[in-house]
Design a protein around this motif. Structure first.
Motif, PDB file in Angstrom:
ATOM      1  N   ASP A 195       0.774  -1.166   0.058  1.00  0.00           N
ATOM      2  CA  ASP A 195       0.115   0.038  -0.044  1.00  0.00           C
ATOM      3  C   ASP A 195       0.883   1.343  -0.257  1.00  0.00           C
ATOM      4  O   ASP A 195       0.205   2.370  -0.106  1.00  0.00           O
ATOM      5  CB  ASP A 195      -0.935   0.037   1.293  1.00  0.00           C
ATOM      6  N   LYS A 196       2.039   1.214   0.213  1.00  0.00           N
ATOM      7  CA  LYS A 196       2.922   2.178   0.170  1.00  0.00           C
ATOM      8  C   LYS A 196       3.639   2.455  -1.110  1.00  0.00           C
ATOM      9  O   LYS A 196       4.069   3.893  -1.224  1.00  0.00           O
ATOM     10  CB  LYS A 196       4.064   2.118   1.414  1.00  0.00           C
ATOM     11  N   VAL A 197       3.369   1.666  -2.187  1.00  0.00           N
ATOM     12  CA  VAL A 197       4.266   1.844  -3.388  1.00  0.00           C
ATOM     13  C   VAL A 197       3.203   2.892  -4.178  1.00  0.00           C
ATOM     14  O   VAL A 197       2.167   2.500  -4.277  1.00  0.00           O
ATOM     15  CB  VAL A 197       4.399   0.624  -3.987  1.00  0.00           C
ATOM     16  N   ARG A 198       3.817   3.807  -4.893  1.00  0.00           N
ATOM     17  CA  ARG A 198       3.310   4.789  -5.738  1.00  0.00           C
ATOM     18  C   ARG A 198       4.119   4.757  -6.836  1.00  0.00           C
ATOM     19  O   ARG A 198       5.174   5.053  -6.974  1.00  0.00           O
ATOM     20  CB  ARG A 198       3.125   6.030  -5.051  1.00  0.00           C
ATOM     21  N   TYR A 199       3.307   4.354  -8.146  1.00  0.00           N
ATOM     22  CA  TYR A 199       4.083   4.441  -9.391  1.00  0.00           C
ATOM     23  C   TYR A 199       3.792   5.747  -9.975  1.00  0.00           C
ATOM     24  O   TYR A 199       2.871   6.285 -10.490  1.00  0.00           O
ATOM     25  CB  TYR A 199       3.398   3.512 -10.387  1.00  0.00           C
ATOM     26  N   LEU A 200       4.923   6.418 -10.722  1.00  0.00           N
ATOM     27  CA  LEU A 200       4.913   7.611 -11.419  1.00  0.00           C
ATOM     28  C   LEU A 200       5.529   7.843 -12.527  1.00  0.00           C
ATOM     29  O   LEU A 200       6.684   7.437 -12.523  1.00  0.00           O
ATOM     30  CB  LEU A 200       5.543   8.727 -10.154  1.00  0.00           C
ATOM     31  N   ASP A 201       4.886   8.034 -13.671  1.00  0.00           N
ATOM     32  CA  ASP A 201       5.429   7.889 -14.975  1.00  0.00           C
ATOM     33  C   ASP A 201       6.266   9.244 -15.517  1.00  0.00           C
ATOM     34  O   ASP A 201       7.036   9.275 -16.227  1.00  0.00           O
ATOM     35  CB  ASP A 201       4.128   7.972 -15.950  1.00  0.00           C
TER      36      ASP A 201
END
Length: 492
Positions: free
Chosen positions: A450-456
């Motif tokens: 839940d802490k992972v954020r994908y940023l393009d």
């Protein structure tokens, strides 16, 4: 000799006992072994081993630094060199009015710098003026870096001028708010590292302290200047996790990193390297053998043979062993990779740690040393809330991390690493990396998914932290500009 006998108050340092001669006079440390009963630190060499040749140069003097008859004494002041404090007032009073006129010519001194004047009416030939930082907990790393610079520049100036002896006052004054014990750790390790590498010309370094400062100095001196092998062993558990780099400089000083041409410092990057390196190979490596004990413990847990308290204690001991090794070993080769470093803070004021995937040579790095370096750096960062920014930009097959190794790393690190990690920003992910991360965080580790954020894009990252708060490798900036277009700063 002054006809009024004024100079009789000065103290010849040759009449003072050296630190080595004061064996047995240190303040006893708490005998509690942080690793718990049954564990031993004898297998972990101290990063500050017993060196009688260095100890004979160290003197602890409980009195006014201005009284010392040595080549130079240190005066702690402010940026205008006109500070009013106990040390500075005494230096000016004994040096005479000529000192004030001389200081006008210097046109001030920046924080962390050291400037030289004559000693005038002092017994010391020279005065080294330095400006300590104002301490605020929010900017602790910047203050640590500046205080290190005070001591380092002072010692460097003494060596460049071929001085035989130097008297050091406590640089951080009460009005600047620097915690005495924290400042003393920096002073001792900086002087120790300098004497190890560049101290041949210096015959004596005198730490001049007041009555209220003496107990702290006497308590901490054995950690950095042990006077016997026994004292070295006793002191080892009490050496802080952050002992700086090979020069004693604090790890990941925020202010220094932000102005560097290349992101990260030697220490910072190496830490990340260590993490990445460690992630690469398991097999018969010593790391895998140590973790074998953890597997055994898991079986015992499933069989109900270990209580929750016993499990926690065993885990803390295991992590403690790794931390002690990390403090003691030379990890400079891992540091040179520049794959991990601390930078600024995010919008919530949390520390930002950057990982650079392309800088992790998983197939050739010494995995065990990489893990040690990661622990060494992250141990003091993870004590409070932090976030990680991982640049997956242009990583190749040789940079990809082994999932089994990552799981072992997750299992060995202290609970604070997981608890205080508030977000993991995965920048420029690929489809494959997203799938791998999903499987890893779903089936291998808990509490991370839940802490992972994908940023393009970097623009997305800058909604979480200001651009000036994160040091981004040039190749990442070039890639993002080429793929997503130049970053447009908000005009609001």
């Amino acid at each position: 000799m002054d006809p009024l006998g004024a100079r009789c108050q000065f103290v010849d340092i040759q009449t003072l006992p050296t630190w080595q001669q004061q064996l047995g006079e240190g303040v006893p440390l708490d005998p509690l072994d942080p690793l718990g009963p049954g564990d031993s630190l004898q297998d972990f060499p101290s990063p500050f081993p017993f060196r009688p040749d260095i100890n004979r140069k160290i003197i602890l003097f409980c009195d006014d630094v201005a009284l010392l008859n040595c080549t130079a004494i240190v005066n702690t002041s402010n940026e205008s060199l006109g500070d009013k404090n106990l040390v500075s007032d005494s230096v000016h009073r004994l040096a005479g009015p000529e000192l004030k006129d001389e200081l006008v010519k210097l046109k001030g001194c920046r924080t962390g710098e050291a400037k030289l004047t004559k000693g005038f009416s002092l017994a010391a030939r020279f005065i080294i003026h330095t400006v300590g930082p104002k301490y605020k907990a929010k900017y602790r790393t910047a203050a640590e870096s500046s205080l290190f610079s005070c001591y380092r520049n002072t010692m460097q100036l003494a060596a460049e001028q071929s001085m035989a002896s130097v008297g050091l006052c406590v640089v951080s004054t009460a009005k600047r708010g620097y915690p005495l014990e924290d400042a003393t750790h920096i002073a001792f390790r900086t002087v120790r590292r300098f004497l190890e590498s560049h101290g041949n010309s210096l015959e004596a370094v005198v730490f001049a302290v007041s009555d209220s400062e003496e107990s702290v100095y006497r308590k901490l001196l054995p950690l950095y200047f042990p006077r016997s092998e026994e004292e070295e062993k006793v002191s080892l558990p009490f050496i802080p996790a952050d002992i700086g780099n090979t020069e004693g400089e604090p790890v990941v000083p925020e202010r220094q990193i932000r102005i560097a041409e290349k992101p990260g410092t030697l220490e910072d990057d190496s830490e990340e390297e260590s993490l990445r390196a460690d992630l690469g190979q398991v097999g018969n490596h010593a790391f895998a053998r140590m973790e074998g004990d953890v597997d055994k413990q898991r079986k015992q847990i499933l069989q109900g043979q270990m209580s929750e308290a016993a499990i926690l204690k065993q885990h803390q001991r295991n992590y403690g062993r790794w931390l002690c090794r990390a403090r003691a070993e030379d990890l400079s080769d891992v540091a040179a990779l520049k794959a991990l470093y601390q930078t600024g803070v995010d919008m919530c004021g949390r520390t930002v740690v950057v990982l650079v995937g392309r800088n992790i040579p998983v197939t050739i790095i010494d995995i065990e040393k990489a893990l040690l370096y990661f622990i060494h750096v992250m141990d003091h960062i993870a004590v409070k809330e932090y976030v990680m920014v991982y640049f997956h930009t242009l990583t190749g097959e040789h940079n990809h991390l082994d999932a089994d190794f990552l799981k072992n790393l997750h299992d060995i690190v202290d609970a604070k690493f997981k608890k205080n990690l508030k977000a993991f920003y995965f920048v420029h992910p690929t489809f494959r990396s997203k799938v791998s991360t999903w499987f890893f965080t779903t089936f291998s580790v808990s509490g991370v998914k839940d802490k992972v954020r994908y940023l393009d894009t970097l623009q997305q990252l800058f909604t979480c932290m200001r651009p000036e708060q994160v040091d981004i490798p040039p190749f990442v900036l070039d890639y993002d500009a080429r793929v997503n277009g130049p970053y447009q700063r908000s005009q609001s």
